[in-house]
Design a protein around this motif. Structure first.
Motif, short mmCIF file in Angstrom:
data_model
loop_
_atom_site.label_atom_id
_atom_site.label_comp_id
_atom_site.label_asym_id
_atom_site.label_seq_id
_atom_site.Cartn_x
_atom_site.Cartn_y
_atom_site.Cartn_z
N GLY A 10 0.81 -1.24 0.00
CA GLY A 10 0.00 0.00 0.00
C GLY A 10 0.82 1.26 0.00
N SER A 12 1.15 3.59 -2.44
CA SER A 12 0.80 4.66 -3.39
C SER A 12 0.53 5.98 -2.68
CB SER A 12 -0.42 4.25 -4.21
OG SER A 12 -1.57 4.18 -3.38
N SER A 13 0.24 5.93 -1.38
CA SER A 13 -0.04 7.18 -0.64
C SER A 13 0.14 6.97 0.87
CB SER A 13 -1.48 7.65 -0.93
OG SER A 13 -2.40 6.71 -0.43
N ILE A 15 0.64 6.49 4.76
CA ILE A 15 1.61 5.88 5.67
C ILE A 15 2.58 4.96 4.90
CG2 ILE A 15 1.87 4.35 7.68
CD1 ILE A 15 -0.90 5.38 8.65
N ARG A 38 -1.00 -1.72 -5.52
CA ARG A 38 -1.81 -2.56 -6.42
C ARG A 38 -1.89 -1.99 -7.82
NH1 ARG A 38 -7.99 -1.79 -4.12
NH2 ARG A 38 -7.75 0.39 -3.50
N LYS A 42 -0.29 4.62 -10.16
CA LYS A 42 -0.33 5.60 -9.06
C LYS A 42 1.05 5.82 -8.44
CE LYS A 42 -5.03 5.27 -7.25
NZ LYS A 42 -5.77 4.97 -6.02
N ASP A 64 -1.23 -6.64 -5.07
CA ASP A 64 -2.60 -6.40 -4.59
C ASP A 64 -2.85 -7.40 -3.48
OD1 ASP A 64 -5.35 -6.40 -4.17
OD2 ASP A 64 -5.85 -6.12 -6.29
N VAL A 65 -3.12 -6.93 -2.27
CA VAL A 65 -3.26 -7.86 -1.14
C VAL A 65 -4.52 -8.72 -1.24
CG1 VAL A 65 -1.88 -6.42 0.45
CG2 VAL A 65 -4.38 -6.19 0.45
N ASN A 89 0.67 -2.85 5.40
CA ASN A 89 0.11 -1.51 5.61
C ASN A 89 -1.20 -1.29 4.83
OD1 ASN A 89 0.22 1.60 5.95
ND2 ASN A 89 0.37 1.29 3.73
N TYR A 154 -14.87 -1.31 10.36
CA TYR A 154 -13.42 -1.03 10.31
C TYR A 154 -12.75 -1.53 11.60
CZ TYR A 154 -9.02 1.56 10.15
OH TYR A 154 -7.69 1.90 10.16
N LYS A 158 -9.78 -4.48 12.25
CA LYS A 158 -8.52 -4.27 12.97
C LYS A 158 -8.45 -5.19 14.21
CE LYS A 158 -6.64 -1.17 10.24
NZ LYS A 158 -5.38 -1.37 9.52
N GLY A 185 -3.26 6.51 16.07
CA GLY A 185 -4.58 7.15 16.18
C GLY A 185 -4.86 7.79 14.83
N VAL A 187 -4.48 9.68 11.53
CA VAL A 187 -3.31 10.13 10.76
C VAL A 187 -3.84 10.88 9.53
CG1 VAL A 187 -1.18 9.41 9.58
CG2 VAL A 187 -2.06 8.03 11.47
N THR A 189 -4.06 11.52 6.13
CA THR A 189 -3.70 10.92 4.83
C THR A 189 -4.94 10.93 3.94
OG1 THR A 189 -4.39 8.70 5.49
CG2 THR A 189 -2.09 9.28 5.95
N LYS A 194 -10.97 10.13 1.96
CA LYS A 194 -11.82 9.13 1.31
C LYS A 194 -12.99 8.75 2.23
CE LYS A 194 -8.05 6.61 0.05
NZ LYS A 194 -7.16 5.55 -0.38
N1 LIG Z 1 -5.17 7.44 8.36
C1 LIG Z 1 -5.47 7.03 9.57
O1 LIG Z 1 -6.08 7.76 10.36
C2 LIG Z 1 -5.04 5.69 10.04
C3 LIG Z 1 -4.72 4.67 9.17
N2 LIG Z 1 -4.37 3.44 9.66
C4 LIG Z 1 -4.04 2.35 8.76
O2 LIG Z 1 -2.90 2.70 8.01
C5 LIG Z 1 -2.88 1.99 6.79
C6 LIG Z 1 -2.58 2.94 5.65
O3 LIG Z 1 -3.60 3.90 5.57
P1 LIG Z 1 -3.35 5.42 5.15
O4 LIG Z 1 -1.99 5.59 4.65
O5 LIG Z 1 -3.85 6.27 6.22
O6 LIG Z 1 -4.42 5.54 3.95
P2 LIG Z 1 -4.25 5.77 2.38
O7 LIG Z 1 -5.63 5.70 1.84
O8 LIG Z 1 -3.44 6.97 2.10
O9 LIG Z 1 -3.42 4.49 1.90
C7 LIG Z 1 -3.97 3.22 1.82
C8 LIG Z 1 -3.10 2.40 0.90
O10 LIG Z 1 -3.58 1.06 0.87
C9 LIG Z 1 -3.68 0.70 -0.49
N3 LIG Z 1 -4.60 -0.41 -0.75
C10 LIG Z 1 -5.92 -0.47 -0.57
N4 LIG Z 1 -6.38 -1.67 -0.97
C11 LIG Z 1 -5.31 -2.37 -1.42
C12 LIG Z 1 -5.10 -3.67 -1.95
N5 LIG Z 1 -6.13 -4.50 -2.17
N6 LIG Z 1 -3.84 -4.05 -2.27
C13 LIG Z 1 -2.80 -3.23 -2.10
N7 LIG Z 1 -2.92 -1.97 -1.63
C14 LIG Z 1 -4.16 -1.56 -1.29
C15 LIG Z 1 -4.09 1.97 -1.21
O11 LIG Z 1 -3.89 1.82 -2.61
P3 LIG Z 1 -4.79 2.62 -3.70
O12 LIG Z 1 -4.17 3.97 -3.83
O13 LIG Z 1 -4.63 1.78 -4.93
O14 LIG Z 1 -6.18 2.65 -3.18
C16 LIG Z 1 -3.12 2.92 -0.54
O15 LIG Z 1 -1.84 2.79 -1.09
C17 LIG Z 1 -4.23 1.28 6.69
O16 LIG Z 1 -4.08 -0.07 7.08
C18 LIG Z 1 -5.09 2.02 7.72
O17 LIG Z 1 -6.11 1.20 8.23
C19 LIG Z 1 -4.27 3.19 11.00
C20 LIG Z 1 -4.55 4.17 11.90
C21 LIG Z 1 -4.98 5.48 11.49
#
Ligand SMILES: NC(=O)C1=CN([C@@H]2O[C@H](COP(=O)(O)OP(=O)(O)OC[C@H]3O[C@@H](n4cnc5c(N)ncnc54)[C@H](OP(=O)(O)O)[C@@H]3O)[C@@H](O)[C@H]2O)C=CC1
Ligand SMILES: CC1=C(/C=C/C(C)=C/C=C/C(C)=C/C=O)C(C)(C)CCC1
Length: 315
Positions: A10, A12-13, A15, A38, A42, A64-65, A89, A154, A158, A185, A187, A189, A194
């Motif tokens: 994950g 592309s954006s 964390i 995936r 991107k 792709d997970v 992630n 969600y 987790k 907590g 973050v 992003t 979304k």
């Molecule tokens: N933001 C927050 O407040 C928090 C986030 N988290 C966790 O941190 C992690 C990252 O989230 P965050 O960076 O915030 O969110 P983003 O939406 O910025 O990033 C999510 C990433 O996961 C990817 N993804 C989604 N589905 C798949 C898949 N099937 N295969 C591969 N990659 C995939 C997305 O890809 P694509 O661009 O293609 O959609 C993207 O790269 C997540 O697990 C989230 O639950 C935990 C605590 C707090």
């Protein structure tokens, strides 16, 4: 140079991107990062942020997970299929009343957030066991410990991760492997944007008036402000994670947001489980100015936990 191979999902954006860049830019060049996503179309933001590390300590790959074949192809493409540190992630959020969500949407969250890790480990764990070396790092959440209003599915995804890892960690110890759950907590992003935008689009006609009102006028109304006040940067989470992966004996759980820990502590403080539920209820429903009152409460607990705050009566 004996570099550790780090595979991150994950990227592309958010964390994932911050983790990939932060670890690849390690001054001592201790890591070779395979930053996966995936959808390779991107990759531009990561390419830009990676700078000179690209092709040196960072390589981008497709994964792709939710697709076992893509996981296998990615792992097969690595030298000796070796992964020393897996950072799971990839994930997605979902908010809203369950009566307004389809089972398909819910399954998609479980499939990504929970089965995504299971699929990765079915491919990577046997090799780690054979080598008797490896660290599995899972980006969980404070919602892996504690539910939050309108995050039912969600949080369940987790919690599933946490139960899975807690069980697996016992077996892993037998092979000298480590598992660590990173629990951020809020973050700031794409996740936040979304989830909020999808939240605004929810058809609330299937919910009763009280629920619909609670979602719109309590949860969504305060959502952005919660992130603005409590939110961490993805870089901050990446710094915490780097510290965890360089430890000889990494912890099983690690929370990254000290402003949030007083809330998760409520869970551990009461084995009956009522304390966090009642506290969150009061924070949300028993104050006129919900958000201000909640944040004051968080700050109060924060100060108390540091034992440097003399409790004063607030009005
Ligand atoms: N933001 C927050 O407040 C928090 C986030 N988290 C966790 O941190 C992690 C990252 O989230 P965050 O960076 O915030 O969110 P983003 O939406 O910025 O990033 C999510 C990433 O996961 C990817 N993804 C989604 N589905 C798949 C898949 N099937 N295969 C591969 N990659 C995939 C997305 O890809 P694509 O661009 O293609 O959609 C993207 O790269 C997540 O697990 C989230 O639950 C935990 C605590 C707090
Ligand atoms: C409603 C509500 C809260 C909201 C917390 C939120 C919205 C946390 C989000 C965390 C995320 C997004 C984690 C991702 O994994 C508080 C502040 C606890 C106070 C009590 C009521």
């Amino acid at each position: 140079m004996n570099q550790k191979v780090v595979l991150i999902t994950g990227c592309s954006s958010g964390i994932g991107l911050a983790l990939a860049v932060h670890i690849a830019k390690d001054e001592k060049k201790r890591f070779m990062v395979y930053a996966t996503m995936r959808n390779l179309s991107k990759a531009e933001p990561l390419v830009e942020a990676a700078g000179r590390t690209l092709g040196r300590t960072l390589e981008i790959k497709q994964l792709d997970v939710c697709d076992e074949a893509s996981i296998k192809a990615c792992v097969d493409s690595l030298p000796e299929r070796r992964v020393d540190i897996l950072i799971s992630n990839a994930g997605m959020g979902l908010i809203g009343p369950i009566e307004c969500q389809s089972i398909e949407e819910m399954k998609s969250v479980m499939d990504t957030n929970f089965f995504g890790l299971v699929r990765l480990l079915k491919e990577i764990l046997p090799d780690m066991k054979r080598r008797k070396k490896g660290h599995i790092v899972v980006i969980s959440s404070v919602m892996g410990i504690q539910g939050i209003l309108f995050n039912d599915i969600y949080a369940a995804s987790k919690f599933a991760l946490e139960g899975f890892c807690e069980s697996l960690a016992i077996q892993a110890l037998r092979f000298g492997l480590n598992i660590s759950l990173i629990e951020p907590g809020p973050v700031i992003t794409e996740f936040e944007r979304k989830v909020y935008d999808e939240g605004l689009k929810i058809d609330l006609s299937k919910a009763d008036k009280v629920t619909a009102d609670m979602f719109t006028n309590v949860y969504l109304k305060n959502y952005k402000q919660i992130f603005e006040t409590l939110g961490q940067t993805p870089e901050d989470v990446a710094e915490h994670t780097l510290k965890i992966i360089i430890m000889d004996n990494p912890p099983f759980r690690h929370q990254t947001n000290t402003l949030y820990t007083p809330m998760t502590t409520l869970k551990y403080a009461d084995p009956n489980g009522d304390l966090p539920i009642e506290t969150f209820y009061k924070m949300v429903f028993e104050h006129d100015k919900v958000f201000t009152a909640s944040l004051n409460f968080i700050k109060l607990l924060h100060w108390r936990s540091r034992k440097s705050f003399k409790l004063e009566k607030s009005n």
